[in-house]
Design a protein around this motif. Structure first.
Motif, PDB file in Angstrom:
ATOM      1  N   PHE A  93       0.832  -1.194   0.000  1.00 33.29           N
ATOM      2  CA  PHE A  93       0.000   0.000   0.000  1.00 33.29           C
ATOM      3  C   PHE A  93       0.870   1.248   0.000  1.00 33.29           C
ATOM      4  O   PHE A  93       1.959   1.255   0.569  1.00 33.29           O
ATOM      5  CB  PHE A  93      -0.888   0.040   1.256  1.00 33.29           C
ATOM      6  N   THR A  94       0.356   2.323  -0.613  1.00 38.04           N
ATOM      7  CA  THR A  94       0.966   3.649  -0.557  1.00 38.04           C
ATOM      8  C   THR A  94      -0.146   4.640  -0.261  1.00 38.04           C
ATOM      9  O   THR A  94      -1.131   4.727  -1.012  1.00 38.04           O
ATOM     10  CB  THR A  94       1.642   4.032  -1.891  1.00 38.04           C
ATOM     11  N   CYS A  95      -0.018   5.377   0.824  1.00 36.58           N
ATOM     12  CA  CYS A  95      -1.039   6.336   1.223  1.00 36.58           C
ATOM     13  C   CYS A  95      -1.203   7.414   0.152  1.00 36.58           C
ATOM     14  O   CYS A  95      -0.217   7.939  -0.364  1.00 36.58           O
ATOM     15  CB  CYS A  95      -0.645   6.977   2.552  1.00 36.58           C
ATOM     16  N   THR A  96      -2.456   7.751  -0.167  1.00 38.01           N
ATOM     17  CA  THR A  96      -2.717   8.783  -1.172  1.00 38.01           C
ATOM     18  C   THR A  96      -2.431  10.188  -0.642  1.00 38.01           C
ATOM     19  O   THR A  96      -2.291  11.123  -1.420  1.00 38.01           O
ATOM     20  CB  THR A  96      -4.176   8.721  -1.659  1.00 38.01           C
ATOM     21  N   GLU A  97      -2.303  10.350   0.676  1.00 33.88           N
ATOM     22  CA  GLU A  97      -2.046  11.668   1.254  1.00 33.88           C
ATOM     23  C   GLU A  97      -0.563  11.902   1.558  1.00 33.88           C
ATOM     24  O   GLU A  97       0.011  12.873   1.119  1.00 33.88           O
ATOM     25  CB  GLU A  97      -2.862  11.848   2.549  1.00 33.88           C
ATOM     26  N   CYS A  98       0.045  11.001   2.343  1.00 35.18           N
ATOM     27  CA  CYS A  98       1.415  11.251   2.817  1.00 35.18           C
ATOM     28  C   CYS A  98       2.463  10.373   2.137  1.00 35.18           C
ATOM     29  O   CYS A  98       3.647  10.480   2.456  1.00 35.18           O
ATOM     30  CB  CYS A  98       1.485  11.059   4.337  1.00 35.18           C
ATOM     31  N   ASP A  99       2.052   9.503   1.208  1.00 36.86           N
ATOM     32  CA  ASP A  99       2.949   8.608   0.472  1.00 36.86           C
ATOM     33  C   ASP A  99       3.670   7.582   1.351  1.00 36.86           C
ATOM     34  O   ASP A  99       4.644   6.973   0.919  1.00 36.86           O
ATOM     35  CB  ASP A  99       3.993   9.386  -0.340  1.00 36.86           C
ATOM     36  N   HIS A 100       3.188   7.379   2.580  1.00 41.77           N
ATOM     37  CA  HIS A 100       3.764   6.329   3.435  1.00 41.77           C
ATOM     38  C   HIS A 100       3.497   4.972   2.785  1.00 41.77           C
ATOM     39  O   HIS A 100       2.426   4.744   2.226  1.00 41.77           O
ATOM     40  CB  HIS A 100       3.135   6.382   4.838  1.00 41.77           C
ATOM     41  N   LYS A 101       4.479   4.077   2.854  1.00 47.80           N
ATOM     42  CA  LYS A 101       4.345   2.750   2.244  1.00 47.80           C
ATOM     43  C   LYS A 101       4.335   1.690   3.333  1.00 47.80           C
ATOM     44  O   LYS A 101       5.097   1.763   4.296  1.00 47.80           O
ATOM     45  CB  LYS A 101       5.505   2.484   1.282  1.00 47.80           C
ATOM     46  N   TRP A 102       3.479   0.683   3.195  1.00 45.71           N
ATOM     47  CA  TRP A 102       3.452  -0.447   4.105  1.00 45.71           C
ATOM     48  C   TRP A 102       2.947  -1.663   3.370  1.00 45.71           C
ATOM     49  O   TRP A 102       2.496  -1.571   2.250  1.00 45.71           O
ATOM     50  CB  TRP A 102       2.619  -0.141   5.348  1.00 45.71           C
ATOM     51  N   ARG A 103       3.088  -2.811   4.013  1.00 44.17           N
ATOM     52  CA  ARG A 103       2.656  -4.052   3.379  1.00 44.17           C
ATOM     53  C   ARG A 103       1.791  -4.850   4.333  1.00 44.17           C
ATOM     54  O   ARG A 103       1.844  -4.660   5.549  1.00 44.17           O
ATOM     55  CB  ARG A 103       3.843  -4.870   2.904  1.00 44.17           C
ATOM     56  N   GLU A 104       1.040  -5.758   3.758  1.00 44.54           N
ATOM     57  CA  GLU A 104       0.146  -6.596   4.538  1.00 44.54           C
ATOM     58  C   GLU A 104       0.277  -8.022   4.050  1.00 44.54           C
ATOM     59  O   GLU A 104       0.105  -8.302   2.870  1.00 44.54           O
ATOM     60  CB  GLU A 104      -1.292  -6.107   4.359  1.00 44.54           C
TER      61      GLU A 104
END
Length: 107
Positions: A93-104
């Motif tokens: 995932f990449t946040c549409t607001e702050c561009d933070h990336k994470w995975r699930e």
């Protein structure tokens, strides 16, 4: 990579023979055939693609997912097979607001 004609198991090389670790079947190695085999050894790693300047349409689909950094409820996502083929894909995932990336991962 060579597979056993008798039991289908993967074989390993021992000198000028292929030997099956499961049933012990042996066969001579064929240098011309091995030359045509494709391996990952010596191949270059894939290039990292910079998406920092890409527009929204290039980022891919979005989904409802809460960003752990800013709490935004929408993120771009992509699915990739990074583990064994018999395990589920990993969602990135990449946040549409702050561009933070994470995975699930499925556990």
């Amino acid at each position: 990579m060579e597979f056993c004609d008798e039991c289908g198991s993967m074989m390993k090389t021992e000198g000028d023979h292929w030997v099956c670790g499961s049933c012990g079947h042996e066969k001579l190695r064929d240098g011309a055939k091995e030359e045509a085999m494709v391996t990952t050894q010596g191949q270059e790693e894939s290039e990292v693609v910079d998406m920092s300047e890409a527009g929204d349409e290039a980022m891919g689909p979005t989904t409802n997912a809460r960003c752990p950094e800013c709490g935004n409820e929408k993120a771009y996502y992509e699915m990739k097979q990074i583990r064994a083929a018999d395990e589920s894909e990993t969602r990135f995932f990449t946040c549409t607001e702050c561009d933070h990336k994470w995975r699930e991962d499925d556990h």
